[in-house]
Design a protein around this motif. Sequence first.
Motif, PDB file in Angstrom:
ATOM      1  N   UNK A 180      90.768 -20.707  44.184  1.00  0.00           N
ATOM      2  CA  UNK A 180      90.752 -20.833  45.649  1.00  0.00           C
ATOM      3  C   UNK A 180      91.206 -19.550  46.338  1.00  0.00           C
ATOM      4  N   UNK A 181      91.781 -18.628  45.572  1.00  0.00           N
ATOM      5  CA  UNK A 181      92.349 -17.418  46.166  1.00  0.00           C
ATOM      6  C   UNK A 181      91.652 -16.133  45.728  1.00  0.00           C
ATOM      7  N   UNK A 182      90.709 -16.245  44.825  1.00  0.00           N
ATOM      8  CA  UNK A 182      90.039 -15.056  44.301  1.00  0.00           C
ATOM      9  C   UNK A 182      88.599 -15.418  43.954  1.00  0.00           C
ATOM     10  N   UNK A 183      87.704 -14.446  44.032  1.00  0.00           N
ATOM     11  CA  UNK A 183      86.328 -14.762  43.639  1.00  0.00           C
ATOM     12  C   UNK A 183      86.027 -14.323  42.210  1.00  0.00           C
ATOM     13  N   UNK A 184      87.096 -14.027  41.436  1.00  0.00           N
ATOM     14  CA  UNK A 184      86.919 -13.770  40.000  1.00  0.00           C
ATOM     15  C   UNK A 184      87.913 -14.641  39.225  1.00  0.00           C
ATOM     16  N   UNK A 185      87.638 -14.818  37.935  1.00  0.00           N
ATOM     17  CA  UNK A 185      88.602 -15.493  37.080  1.00  0.00           C
ATOM     18  C   UNK A 185      89.854 -14.623  36.951  1.00  0.00           C
ATOM     19  N   UNK A 186      90.959 -15.178  36.457  1.00  0.00           N
ATOM     20  CA  UNK A 186      92.189 -14.370  36.346  1.00  0.00           C
ATOM     21  C   UNK A 186      91.949 -13.061  35.603  1.00  0.00           C
ATOM     22  N   UNK A 187      92.576 -11.996  36.084  1.00  0.00           N
ATOM     23  CA  UNK A 187      92.423 -10.690  35.429  1.00  0.00           C
ATOM     24  C   UNK A 187      93.462 -10.500  34.328  1.00  0.00           C
ATOM     25  N   UNK A 188      94.616 -11.166  34.453  1.00  0.00           N
ATOM     26  CA  UNK A 188      95.657 -11.144  33.424  1.00  0.00           C
ATOM     27  C   UNK A 188      96.194 -12.556  33.264  1.00  0.00           C
ATOM     28  N   UNK A 189      96.314 -13.006  32.017  1.00  0.00           N
ATOM     29  CA  UNK A 189      96.915 -14.314  31.742  1.00  0.00           C
ATOM     30  C   UNK A 189      97.883 -14.145  30.577  1.00  0.00           C
ATOM     31  N   UNK A 190      99.161 -14.275  30.869  1.00  0.00           N
ATOM     32  CA  UNK A 190     100.152 -14.328  29.799  1.00  0.00           C
ATOM     33  C   UNK A 190     100.158 -15.739  29.242  1.00  0.00           C
ATOM     34  N   UNK A 191     100.195 -15.876  27.934  1.00  0.00           N
ATOM     35  CA  UNK A 191     100.208 -17.208  27.316  1.00  0.00           C
ATOM     36  C   UNK A 191     101.347 -17.298  26.309  1.00  0.00           C
TER      37      UNK A 191
END
Length: 315
Positions: free
Chosen positions: A62-73
């Motif tokens: 809802x806040x960006x038009x791309x998927x996450x650029x960084x995901x810490x898991x």
Amino acid sequence: MKHLENQYTVAFYNLENFFDTKNDPHTLDDDFTPEGRKAWNERKFGKKVKKMAKAISQIGVEDSDTLPVLIGIAEVENKNVINALLGAKALREEAYDYVHFDSPDERGIDTALIYHQQHFKVLNSETIPLLIDNGNGDRDYTRDILYVHGQLHQEEIHVFVNHWPSRRDGADETEYKRIKAAETIIEKLNTIEGGNLNCIIMGDFNDDPNSASIQKLMETGLFINPMQKLLSPNSGSANYKGEWSLFDQILVSHSFLNYENGTHSFKKAEVFSPQFLKEWKGRYRGNPFRTFVGKKYLGGYSDHFPVYVILKENK
């Protein structure tokens, strides 16, 4: 969708015991095998992969038009499970890669950083051992801290991905371990050259924003903790015995409050808790819809909600 342009999601997600089905003789993963206590098999693993990928693909939409650029898991067993995750339908078309090292954690669970190659370039990565003892002089083998130095678009940033020691033996009794983790990050920051560093510290800290360990980081004067306002009696990232906690947090350095061209500025922070990630009925309605409760298989996602921040690229 003009207003979402140049806005990017940076997320953290504890994936709750994301094990493959193979028995690793060097770790305590026996529960997560077909013969183990949780009867963990390829069907359940496949379902978990699909669900985790779906959740990650939705964070920050809802806040960006791309998927996450960084995901810490956190709570990933090895490269096999990360490869399976990135090969799932919801993520396989994206140019994702990852940084992962095996940690000395006795259960074999690690942290990792997934990054979008069109937006982020890794310059250097390493693990920072967390050297703590159990009070009796024996080392407590826990998760390393993952450090990644890279470029988000054209701006250099320093990312720390954490899964700090648990409270299983009591919050007060184990507090010193998490304070040591904070001190370990501060020691590393002191070795990084250059002023006004762009830092992101994310993870499952097993402590809330007001805890002594997080305050230790805040006392450096380098960070803001935008997650602080997200914890309330009715909301957080995890729920234990009816009480909400916000152990999952993302701290950003003050440098993300500038607006110069070529930099990124902090826009907002959220707990990502859409309906599909929640229990939808019964006494736990509204809590994270998890994979297991004890050894009872629920077939959900994780016992944590993801958290994320939105960074805007200034052009």
